[in-house]
Design a protein around this motif. Sequence first.
Motif, PDB file in Angstrom:
ATOM      1  N   GLY A 177      -9.354   1.784   1.873  1.00 38.09           N
ATOM      2  CA  GLY A 177      -9.267   2.775   2.926  1.00 38.09           C
ATOM      3  C   GLY A 177      -9.843   2.306   4.232  1.00 38.09           C
ATOM      4  O   GLY A 177     -10.504   1.267   4.321  1.00 38.09           O
ATOM      5  N   SER A 178      -9.575   3.105   5.246  1.00 40.55           N
ATOM      6  CA  SER A 178     -10.125   2.918   6.585  1.00 40.55           C
ATOM      7  C   SER A 178     -10.823   4.207   6.964  1.00 40.55           C
ATOM      8  O   SER A 178     -10.328   5.295   6.664  1.00 40.55           O
TER       9      SER A 178
ATOM     10  N   GLY B 237      -3.261  15.293   1.023  1.00 44.72           N
ATOM     11  CA  GLY B 237      -2.305  14.203   0.950  1.00 44.72           C
ATOM     12  C   GLY B 237      -1.198  14.495  -0.032  1.00 44.72           C
ATOM     13  O   GLY B 237      -1.217  15.522  -0.726  1.00 44.72           O
TER      14      GLY B 237
ATOM     15  N   THR C 134      -6.119  11.811   2.794  1.00 44.68           N
ATOM     16  CA  THR C 134      -7.197  11.725   3.778  1.00 44.68           C
ATOM     17  C   THR C 134      -8.330  12.625   3.314  1.00 44.68           C
ATOM     18  O   THR C 134      -8.095  13.776   2.935  1.00 44.68           O
TER      19      THR C 134
ATOM     20  N   ASP D  85      -8.916   7.525   5.345  1.00 40.33           N
ATOM     21  CA  ASP D  85      -7.545   7.459   4.864  1.00 40.33           C
ATOM     22  C   ASP D  85      -7.537   6.484   3.697  1.00 40.33           C
ATOM     23  O   ASP D  85      -7.936   5.337   3.848  1.00 40.33           O
TER      24      ASP D  85
ATOM     25  N   LEU E 285       0.827  -1.198   0.000  1.00 36.60           N
ATOM     26  CA  LEU E 285       0.000   0.000   0.000  1.00 36.60           C
ATOM     27  C   LEU E 285       0.863   1.249   0.000  1.00 36.60           C
ATOM     28  O   LEU E 285       1.927   1.264   0.600  1.00 36.60           O
ATOM     29  N   ALA E 286       0.362   2.296  -0.666  1.00 38.19           N
ATOM     30  CA  ALA E 286       0.991   3.615  -0.636  1.00 38.19           C
ATOM     31  C   ALA E 286      -0.096   4.628  -0.292  1.00 38.19           C
ATOM     32  O   ALA E 286      -1.121   4.721  -0.985  1.00 38.19           O
ATOM     33  N   TYR E 287       0.110   5.379   0.776  1.00 39.10           N
ATOM     34  CA  TYR E 287      -0.866   6.370   1.225  1.00 39.10           C
ATOM     35  C   TYR E 287      -1.097   7.407   0.125  1.00 39.10           C
ATOM     36  O   TYR E 287      -0.152   7.954  -0.431  1.00 39.10           O
ATOM     37  N   LEU E 288      -2.359   7.695  -0.157  1.00 38.61           N
ATOM     38  CA  LEU E 288      -2.739   8.689  -1.157  1.00 38.61           C
ATOM     39  C   LEU E 288      -3.184   9.995  -0.500  1.00 38.61           C
ATOM     40  O   LEU E 288      -2.638  11.050  -0.787  1.00 38.61           O
TER      41      LEU E 288
ATOM     42  N   SER F 245      -5.462   4.541   0.571  1.00 40.39           N
ATOM     43  CA  SER F 245      -4.164   4.081   0.077  1.00 40.39           C
ATOM     44  C   SER F 245      -4.341   3.392  -1.267  1.00 40.39           C
ATOM     45  O   SER F 245      -5.360   2.734  -1.520  1.00 40.39           O
ATOM     46  N   GLN F 246      -3.347   3.575  -2.111  1.00 42.00           N
ATOM     47  CA  GLN F 246      -3.301   2.895  -3.400  1.00 42.00           C
ATOM     48  C   GLN F 246      -2.762   1.494  -3.170  1.00 42.00           C
ATOM     49  O   GLN F 246      -1.801   1.299  -2.431  1.00 42.00           O
TER      50      GLN F 246
END
Length: 168
Positions: free
Chosen positions: A151-152, A57, A26, A163, A21-24, A165-166
């Motif tokens: 996401g979560s 983000g 929020t 949040d 995963l990579a964060y994108l 993520s890709q």
Amino acid sequence: MNAVPGKPTGTPPNEITPPELAYLATIDVELEAPIMIGNTVDGLRKIVPIRGGRVTGPELNGTVLDAGADFQQYPIDTVAYLAADYVLKTDDGHHVLVENRALRTGSTSDLNKLMNGEHVDPERIYFRCVPRLSADRSGPYAWMSEVLFIGSGVRSPNGVRIDISQVL
């Protein structure tokens, strides 16, 4: 090894690389009071208008437009199926359509508190989503249509924070 309900066991074959995963970004979504449909053949149904918000983000920044809603279905007291569709306007002037499908579970008491606008400790609620993002094919965000995101989320009395993520 004993299997735990809801928890996968085993390891994938070595020839397949597990996803990372990579964060994108929020997304903070501002909500209006729900429109109650009532208890239908599919369970309790309500629609929550989306009235604004912000996305921040490393890959995506902008505002949530007053253009969308979260269509909610509660088939039983401990499960909510959520289908939120809305539009982001990026800081550089582009539009991104968000079609987010989510599952939110918790105890009957905790979900009732959320539905009544009360705060519930996020650790007590399972809130995961699969947002689909799409943008104009000729623009800088076209790539979002060609990857998966997960996401979560956390529900607060007046909004939702997600949040995203890709999946690499």
